[in-house]
Scaffold this active site. Structure first.
Site, short mmCIF file in Angstrom:
data_model
loop_
_atom_site.label_atom_id
_atom_site.label_comp_id
_atom_site.label_asym_id
_atom_site.label_seq_id
_atom_site.Cartn_x
_atom_site.Cartn_y
_atom_site.Cartn_z
N ARG A 1 -4.34 9.91 14.86
CA ARG A 1 -4.78 10.39 13.56
C ARG A 1 -3.74 10.27 12.46
O ARG A 1 -4.01 9.74 11.38
CB ARG A 1 -5.15 11.89 13.59
CG ARG A 1 -6.52 12.22 14.03
CD ARG A 1 -6.46 13.48 14.85
NE ARG A 1 -5.78 13.17 16.06
CZ ARG A 1 -6.40 12.66 17.13
NH1 ARG A 1 -7.69 12.51 17.11
NH2 ARG A 1 -5.74 12.32 18.21
N THR A 2 -2.57 10.81 12.73
CA THR A 2 -1.59 10.92 11.65
C THR A 2 -1.15 9.53 11.19
O THR A 2 -1.12 9.23 9.99
CB THR A 2 -0.38 11.75 12.13
OG1 THR A 2 -0.88 12.92 12.77
CG2 THR A 2 0.52 12.14 10.99
N HIS B 1 4.58 20.12 11.25
CA HIS B 1 3.65 19.02 11.01
C HIS B 1 2.96 19.35 9.67
O HIS B 1 1.79 19.75 9.64
CB HIS B 1 2.64 18.96 12.16
CG HIS B 1 1.85 17.70 12.25
ND1 HIS B 1 1.76 16.77 11.23
CD2 HIS B 1 1.07 17.20 13.26
CE1 HIS B 1 0.98 15.77 11.61
NE2 HIS B 1 0.56 16.01 12.83
N LYS C 1 18.72 0.55 20.99
CA LYS C 1 20.01 -0.15 21.12
C LYS C 1 21.15 0.73 20.64
O LYS C 1 22.27 0.26 20.47
CB LYS C 1 19.98 -1.44 20.29
CG LYS C 1 18.88 -2.40 20.69
CD LYS C 1 18.88 -3.60 19.73
CE LYS C 1 17.57 -4.36 19.79
NZ LYS C 1 17.42 -5.28 18.65
N ARG D 1 7.49 10.15 12.37
CA ARG D 1 7.29 11.13 13.46
C ARG D 1 8.36 10.85 14.51
O ARG D 1 8.66 9.70 14.83
CB ARG D 1 5.91 10.97 14.08
CG ARG D 1 5.75 11.79 15.36
CD ARG D 1 4.35 11.76 15.90
NE ARG D 1 3.46 12.56 15.07
CZ ARG D 1 2.20 12.86 15.41
NH1 ARG D 1 1.69 12.41 16.54
NH2 ARG D 1 1.44 13.59 14.62
N1 CP Z 1 -3.19 15.94 14.97
C1 CP Z 1 -2.34 14.93 15.26
O1 CP Z 1 -1.15 14.95 14.91
O2 CP Z 1 -2.89 13.88 15.94
P1 CP Z 1 -2.11 12.59 16.39
O3 CP Z 1 -1.04 13.00 17.37
O4 CP Z 1 -3.14 11.68 16.99
O5 CP Z 1 -1.47 11.98 15.16
#
Ligand code: CP
Length: 342
Positions: free
Chosen positions: A57-58, A135, A86, A107
């Site tokens: 999603r993100t 998040h 590396k 991320r």
């Molecule tokens: N909600 C969420 O962060 O989903 P993903 O890990 O698929 O990005």
């Protein structure tokens, strides 16, 4: 806060007026997300989508959001596909990538890593999730969805009654959401988790210090009465010291249609940041709820595009330009027909 040219690393950066600003820009993005109109306002701009941990999603919705504003997306989807393997430092990676991009979404599995990366970046960095820490864009889209769902019941976010269920210790979406709820008035929160996976004490304290009513439960049925929203989360097994340890908690709390009907008020909204764990041993949110009209999980994911478009438009300072670059969509898209259901 001044969004232009700044990093978005933590929801702690926001005042209530900032959240309102993000939501009002997100509202304006709806015709573009629904393909009723096209804008090329970010033509020529590049986002680097650096995901050093799995994501559907993100990663895809940040990428789609940038594309919908007319920009281009570059991606790395695994640590092993990057030169971090590396021995390259986050500092060097940030200096290099910020030379290639106008904004970076990142991320990473370690708490604080995105902030460390941002300190070396010459372009704005948006936190797409740093370990168990935060998040922010997920919490914003969750809160935006709650606002929409409550608005349909003539309610506002103030006086919200919410149950947060599951792995509250490692769930970064929950951590960010709780911090955002501190911006609102008179919130009643039921934390429902196994004793070992309770919400971190500092987050609970922060909520209490804002005058919110916090109650802990260790049984699902005990805590889901009398709330407006159930926010279910999966066991974040990738954060546990071992798989055996994670397996102890798999399937402990399972919300299904029968439990929902028996214990919840008829219009209680069901949310989940997703992914939900659909394996037989887990199923914290049963698929027998899929036809329940109060299941808002896919309205959440749709709203993620709006909120992420808003973040890009604010950080890159194009909010007032979006409509000037707009034209109607001429090709067929089913999305336009579905717009009213979003
Ligand atoms: N909600 C969420 O962060 O989903 P993903 O890990 O698929 O990005």
């Amino acid at each position: 806060m001044d969004f232009v040219g700044n990093h978005i690393l933590s929801v702690g950066q926001f005042q209530r007026s900032d959240v309102n600003r993000i939501f009002s820009v997100a509202d304006r993005m709806r015709p573009y997300a629904m393909r009723k109109r096209i804008t090329r306002v970010l033509e020529g701009a590049i986002v680097s989508n650096m995901f050093f941990e799995p994501s559907t999603r993100t990663r895809v919705s940040f990428g789609s959001a940038f594309n919908l504003l007319g920009g281009e997306v570059r991606e790395t989807t695994e640590v092993k596909a990057s030169s971090l393997t590396k021995g390259e430092s986050l500092y060097d990676t940030a200096r290099v990538l910020s030379g290639y991009s106008d904004v970076i979404v990142m991320r990473h599995p370690e708490a604080g890593s995105v902030a460390e990366f941002a300190a070396a970046s010459r372009v704005p960095v948006i936190n797409g999730g740093d370990g168990p820490n935060e998040h922010p864009s997920q919490a914003l889209l969750d809160l935006y969805t709650m606002r929409e769902e409550l608005r349909a019941q003539d309610r506002s976010l103030d006086h919200l009654r919410i149950a947060l269920i599951g792995d509250l210790r490692y769930g970064r979406a929950v951590h960010s959401l709780c911090k955002l709820l501190c911006l609102y008035d008179d919130i009643h929160i039921h934390f429902i988790s196994p004793p070992e996976l309770e919400i971190p004490e500092e987050i609970s304290l922060q909520l209490r210090n804002h005058g919110h009513q916090v109650t802990q439960f260790h049984r699902l049925e005990a805590g889901i009465h009398g709330v407006d929203i159930l926010y279910v989360t999966r066991t974040q097994e990738e954060r546990f010291p071992s798989q055996d340890e994670a397996d102890k908690y798999r399937g402990l709390f399972r919300l299904n249609e029968s439990i929902y009907t028996q214990h919840c008020e008829p219009n209680t909204v069901i949310m989940h940041p997703l992914p939900r764990d659909s394996r037989a041993q887990a199923q914290e949110l049963d698929e027998d709820l899929n036809q329940n009209p109060n299941l808002a999980i896919f309205r959440q994911t749709d709203n993620g595009v709006l909120v992420r478009m808003a973040l890009f438009a604010l950080v890159l300072n194009v909010v007032e330009e979006v409509d000037n670059h707009a034209k109607p969509v001429t090709w067929f898209t089913a999305k336009r027909n579905l717009a009213e259901k979003m």
